[in-house]
Scaffold this motif. Structure first.
Motif, PDB file in Angstrom:
ATOM      1  N   LYS A 175     -36.355  23.146 -15.652  1.00 38.47           N
ATOM      2  CA  LYS A 175     -36.892  22.031 -13.959  1.00 38.47           C
ATOM      3  C   LYS A 175     -37.322  21.247 -15.214  1.00 38.47           C
ATOM      4  CE  LYS A 175     -35.867  25.012 -10.383  1.00 38.47           C
ATOM      5  NZ  LYS A 175     -36.651  25.125  -8.977  1.00 38.47           N
ATOM      6  N   ASN A 176     -39.330  20.888 -15.260  1.00 36.89           N
ATOM      7  CA  ASN A 176     -39.573  20.049 -15.619  1.00 36.89           C
ATOM      8  C   ASN A 176     -39.192  19.317 -17.421  1.00 36.89           C
ATOM      9  OD1 ASN A 176     -41.796  20.795 -14.467  1.00 36.89           O
ATOM     10  ND2 ASN A 176     -42.938  22.222 -15.284  1.00 36.89           N
ATOM     11  N   LYS A 177     -38.667  19.707 -17.599  1.00 36.95           N
ATOM     12  CA  LYS A 177     -37.959  18.746 -18.713  1.00 36.95           C
ATOM     13  C   LYS A 177     -36.066  18.404 -18.328  1.00 36.95           C
ATOM     14  CE  LYS A 177     -36.678  18.716 -22.946  1.00 36.95           C
ATOM     15  NZ  LYS A 177     -37.550  17.497 -24.039  1.00 36.95           N
ATOM     16  N   LEU A 178     -36.137  18.570 -17.346  1.00 33.87           N
ATOM     17  CA  LEU A 178     -34.920  18.113 -16.434  1.00 33.87           C
ATOM     18  C   LEU A 178     -35.605  16.594 -15.983  1.00 33.87           C
ATOM     19  CD1 LEU A 178     -32.689  20.460 -15.339  1.00 33.87           C
ATOM     20  CD2 LEU A 178     -32.340  19.073 -17.248  1.00 33.87           C
ATOM     21  N   LYS A 179     -36.574  17.505 -15.662  1.00 33.32           N
ATOM     22  CA  LYS A 179     -37.720  16.260 -14.559  1.00 33.32           C
ATOM     23  C   LYS A 179     -37.510  14.540 -15.680  1.00 33.32           C
ATOM     24  CE  LYS A 179     -40.886  15.398 -10.581  1.00 33.32           C
ATOM     25  NZ  LYS A 179     -42.329  15.507 -10.961  1.00 33.32           N
ATOM     26  N   ALA A 180     -38.412  15.246 -16.290  1.00 25.55           N
ATOM     27  CA  ALA A 180     -38.781  13.987 -17.858  1.00 25.55           C
ATOM     28  C   ALA A 180     -37.565  13.409 -18.588  1.00 25.55           C
ATOM     29  CB  ALA A 180     -39.584  14.751 -18.774  1.00 25.55           C
ATOM     30  N   LEU A 181     -36.055  14.146 -18.659  1.00 24.06           N
ATOM     31  CA  LEU A 181     -34.792  13.426 -19.173  1.00 24.06           C
ATOM     32  C   LEU A 181     -34.655  12.474 -17.767  1.00 24.06           C
ATOM     33  CD1 LEU A 181     -33.440  16.145 -21.082  1.00 24.06           C
ATOM     34  CD2 LEU A 181     -34.158  14.688 -21.998  1.00 24.06           C
ATOM     35  N   GLU A 182     -34.394  13.285 -16.470  1.00 26.91           N
ATOM     36  CA  GLU A 182     -34.065  12.226 -15.290  1.00 26.91           C
ATOM     37  C   GLU A 182     -34.829  10.325 -15.875  1.00 26.91           C
ATOM     38  OE1 GLU A 182     -33.987  14.028 -12.223  1.00 26.91           O
ATOM     39  OE2 GLU A 182     -32.582  15.297 -12.985  1.00 26.91           O
ATOM     40  N   SER A 207     -42.430  35.693 -17.020  1.00 27.84           N
ATOM     41  CA  SER A 207     -41.889  34.536 -17.973  1.00 27.84           C
ATOM     42  C   SER A 207     -40.563  34.051 -17.778  1.00 27.84           C
ATOM     43  CB  SER A 207     -41.566  35.714 -19.391  1.00 27.84           C
ATOM     44  OG  SER A 207     -40.462  36.707 -19.459  1.00 27.84           O
ATOM     45  N   ARG A 208     -39.664  34.775 -17.141  1.00 27.25           N
ATOM     46  CA  ARG A 208     -38.710  34.231 -17.045  1.00 27.25           C
ATOM     47  C   ARG A 208     -38.608  32.761 -15.034  1.00 27.25           C
ATOM     48  NH1 ARG A 208     -33.255  37.135 -13.585  1.00 27.25           N
ATOM     49  NH2 ARG A 208     -31.924  35.200 -13.467  1.00 27.25           N
ATOM     50  N   THR A 209     -39.692  33.330 -14.641  1.00 25.58           N
ATOM     51  CA  THR A 209     -40.503  32.199 -13.790  1.00 25.58           C
ATOM     52  C   THR A 209     -40.777  30.866 -14.656  1.00 25.58           C
ATOM     53  OG1 THR A 209     -40.424  33.326 -12.063  1.00 25.58           O
ATOM     54  CG2 THR A 209     -41.580  31.226 -11.762  1.00 25.58           C
ATOM     55  N   ALA A 210     -41.626  30.662 -15.675  1.00 21.11           N
ATOM     56  CA  ALA A 210     -42.018  30.722 -15.980  1.00 21.11           C
ATOM     57  C   ALA A 210     -40.967  29.979 -17.328  1.00 21.11           C
ATOM     58  CB  ALA A 210     -42.929  30.814 -17.339  1.00 21.11           C
ATOM     59  N   VAL A 219     -38.471  28.772 -15.677  1.00 19.22           N
ATOM     60  CA  VAL A 219     -36.711  28.184 -15.142  1.00 19.22           C
ATOM     61  C   VAL A 219     -38.286  26.976 -14.934  1.00 19.22           C
ATOM     62  CG1 VAL A 219     -36.274  27.924 -12.913  1.00 19.22           C
ATOM     63  CG2 VAL A 219     -35.514  29.987 -13.799  1.00 19.22           C
ATOM     64  N   ALA A 220     -39.610  26.710 -14.593  1.00 15.40           N
ATOM     65  CA  ALA A 220     -40.230  25.868 -14.775  1.00 15.40           C
ATOM     66  C   ALA A 220     -40.130  24.885 -15.779  1.00 15.40           C
ATOM     67  CB  ALA A 220     -41.601  26.172 -13.939  1.00 15.40           C
ATOM     68  N   ALA A 221     -40.238  25.404 -16.825  1.00 15.55           N
ATOM     69  CA  ALA A 221     -40.636  24.564 -17.636  1.00 15.55           C
ATOM     70  C   ALA A 221     -38.725  23.926 -18.258  1.00 15.55           C
ATOM     71  CB  ALA A 221     -41.034  25.823 -19.359  1.00 15.55           C
TER      72      ALA A 221
END
Length: 155
Positions: A134-141, A125-128, A130-132
């Motif tokens: 990272k994906n959100k940051l990428k989308a924001l960028e 769940s922690r890994t998930a 973190v992945a979420a």
């Protein structure tokens, strides 16, 4: 609430069993755990109200006659697949420690998380999470870069 596993003799003999599939009955659970020692008591928890009233809650407690039997059952049954789901088996007092750490970490941030990093489901769940993030940051960028491109085109 005493969080030590040595406060009395029963805490080292009582197991928490979690992630129990809805199809597993009390009798099946006892049958699964009886090869490891004499079961003194079993608490299979049910929903008592609401829309799930009468359905199993997905966890139970089993108490053995000795702490050696409980430890053997924990060792042999933790992670064992039952009806397609891996059982989570801990000493009941360890379950209290994990819950206390989760509650504590919710209120104080990262405190106590490292003490329980061996828990596979917690790691997943922690890994998930973190992945979420990272994906959100990428989308924001990507949104920021597309906005700045539009602004440059308009100028």
């Amino acid at each position: 609430m005493d969080l030590s596993c040595t406060s009395d003799g029963t805490s080292e003999r009582r197991l928490y069993i979690g992630n129990i599939d809805q199809r597993i009955s009390e009798a099946t659970l006892i049958r699964l755990f009886s090869p490891y020692g004499k079961i003194e008591s079993e608490d299979f928890l049910w929903h008592t109200r609401g829309p799930k009233r009468g359905e199993p809650r997905g966890f139970a407690f089993i108490q053995y006659s000795t702490k050696e039997e409980a430890r053997l059952a924990k060792e042999k049954m933790h992670g064992r697949i039952a009806c397609g789901r891996p059982l989570v088996v801990r000493l009941a007092c360890e379950k209290l420690l994990v819950e206390a750490a989760v509650d504590s970490s919710k209120s104080t941030g990262e405190a106590n998380k490292s003490a329980f990093s061996g828990n596979t489901s917690r790691q997943l769940s922690r890994t998930a999470k973190v992945a979420a993030i990272k994906n959100k940051l990428k989308a924001l960028e990507e949104d920021d870069s597309s906005i700045s491109k539009k602004q440059k085109q308009q100028q």
